[in-house]
Design a protein around this motif. Sequence first.
Motif, mmCIF file in Angstrom:
data_model
loop_
_atom_site.group_PDB
_atom_site.id
_atom_site.type_symbol
_atom_site.label_atom_id
_atom_site.label_comp_id
_atom_site.label_asym_id
_atom_site.label_seq_id
_atom_site.Cartn_x
_atom_site.Cartn_y
_atom_site.Cartn_z
ATOM 1 N N LYS A 230 -4.944 0.868 4.915
ATOM 2 C CA LYS A 230 -3.862 0.925 3.945
ATOM 3 C C LYS A 230 -4.478 0.960 2.549
ATOM 4 N N TYR A 231 -4.143 2.020 1.798
ATOM 5 C CA TYR A 231 -4.691 2.127 0.447
ATOM 6 C C TYR A 231 -3.965 1.177 -0.487
ATOM 7 N N GLU A 232 -4.696 0.173 -0.981
ATOM 8 C CA GLU A 232 -4.184 -0.826 -1.909
ATOM 9 C C GLU A 232 -5.083 -0.842 -3.136
ATOM 10 N N LEU A 233 -4.534 -0.503 -4.261
ATOM 11 C CA LEU A 233 -5.323 -0.423 -5.492
ATOM 12 C C LEU A 233 -6.063 -1.721 -5.764
ATOM 13 N N PRO A 326 -0.597 -6.051 -2.142
ATOM 14 C CA PRO A 326 -1.564 -7.040 -1.634
ATOM 15 C C PRO A 326 -1.104 -7.740 -0.353
ATOM 16 N N SER A 327 0.187 -7.702 -0.088
ATOM 17 C CA SER A 327 0.728 -8.278 1.147
ATOM 18 C C SER A 327 0.539 -7.346 2.330
ATOM 19 N N ASP A 328 0.017 -6.144 2.102
ATOM 20 C CA ASP A 328 -0.114 -5.078 3.097
ATOM 21 C C ASP A 328 1.221 -4.407 3.394
ATOM 22 N N ASP A 329 2.250 -4.706 2.617
ATOM 23 C CA ASP A 329 3.528 -4.012 2.730
ATOM 24 C C ASP A 329 3.505 -2.759 1.863
#
Length: 548
Positions: A230-233, A326-329
């Motif tokens: 999951k792409y999370e900045l 940041p919650s992976d949502d």
Amino acid sequence: MASLTAVCLCLAAAISMRPVYGSELGNMFSGQELLRFQSACPDYAHYSSYPHRPFSEGPMKLPFQRPAAQCRTFASPTVEKIITDFKSRIVDKDLARIFENAFPNTLDTTVRWHTDGSEKKAKKQSMFRSLKDEGKWEGPQSFIVTGDINAEWLRDSTNQLAQYQVLAKTDKRIKNLILGAINTQAEFIIESPYCNAFQPPPGSKLPTTSNGQDDIVHPAYEPSFVFECKYELDSLAHFLALGNQFYHNTQSTNFLNPRWYSALDTLTRVLDMQGEPTFDSTTKRYQKNEYTFQRRTNLGTETLNLGGIGNPLNAGTGLLRSAFRPSDDATTLGYLVPANAMMAVELKRTAEVLLAAGKTHLSKSIRTRAKNLEKAVWQHGTVTHKVFGEVFAFEVDGYGSSLLMDDANTPSLLALPLMGFLDASDKTYQNTRAMILNKTGNPYFLEGRSFKGIGGPHIGVQNAWPMSLLIKAMTSDDDDEIMECLEYVRNASKLGLVHESINVNRIADYTRSWFAWANSVFAQTILDLARRKPHLIFGPGAKPYIID
């Protein structure tokens, strides 16, 4: 006889009669026997679900949840000294017990693999080996798992190690551990920069774990290397933060090796790609984003709509897309403001590190990125609320739409001062704080009979996260507010550890008995108060406890 002694020691450790230290075992057994003993250590996810003696002297009688010394994954005499100091000084013995369990939890349980880099690896001679692979997996390496999942999240591992960064200046083992963590994260980013969680490194010889999901992701990744993509900045920002914290505390630039520079180059390329709008600003035509994600699921927060690209984002904002939080949502509007703010801060700090290393041109380039992004957050990440005034939005799309809320996971709006984006006294922040700590302003501010705090869609609308109360305490100067936060977290930690989330109406209903990130945030909160407001935890007239 040795085997019988081992069994006795194992039983003693299991019921926490007396800690049995590795040196005792090393004197009794051979290396193979010691490995067999360690293989008998209980699974900590199970172990942490039950209380163990001795209990605290406070009214809650909280259990001692550290694994036996020979079962711990990393040891530091400096950490043990700090625990001893705080146990003797903290007035509330239940808070002291949680600190005793939580402060070393990352070292005790999550350092799944560490090599100090002293072993010289034979370099493979191959006509296919390129210069870009030079130094790959060399030097110290550290694989830090999130807790009950055998994978490393870039964000989690950086936060799990944060309370030890101040020790790196004087504790060589801690310094080497963190240096290894930086090196390992660099390898992860070079290989799969859009991914958030990773499998054990090849050199660890540890087994991989499937996440059990059916994902279609572009760019494609290697499942034996990546746990989830999951792409999370903020994952990229946390890689920079790990090195920046290391430099801040040690003044060492030893981590600036060719692999780190390669990771930085990879990271900035991703930022360039994720700064592109959904529609070309000149032709107005749709342009497909390099990163797409689709998961076969019945949970809307676990996948991206519109064939894996998410909702459209406008041009001209200067903000960076984050497909997930940041919650992976999944994000609703892809410009996630707290993540952009964190990236701006860490780019600025990285520029300072590069300048100290003599990389003047690169430092200037990174600093320009930081300034532009900070400006974009202020210009496009704020809105006027009819009740609370000018506030930061949680997410925006550049078209005028905004999402007003906050999530417990950091980076968050509540944590903006902790990230260094602004001062806690800033008017826009104070307005935002009033909004997100109020049910009328934040749909995920949850309050029930037993607990309250910020939650998020990841667990649901009945569970608040203790981490949000700890962030609230660290961003407050109000003694009563701080103590209320600590009391809520203490009362919800009946197993002596901090959980991921708590049902606001029934604190016995929680998620994750073992969540190292939350334990680290608790430890960071106590260390912060020991320095900033020692009277709250040590008693009236207490002097600050500052770790040099």
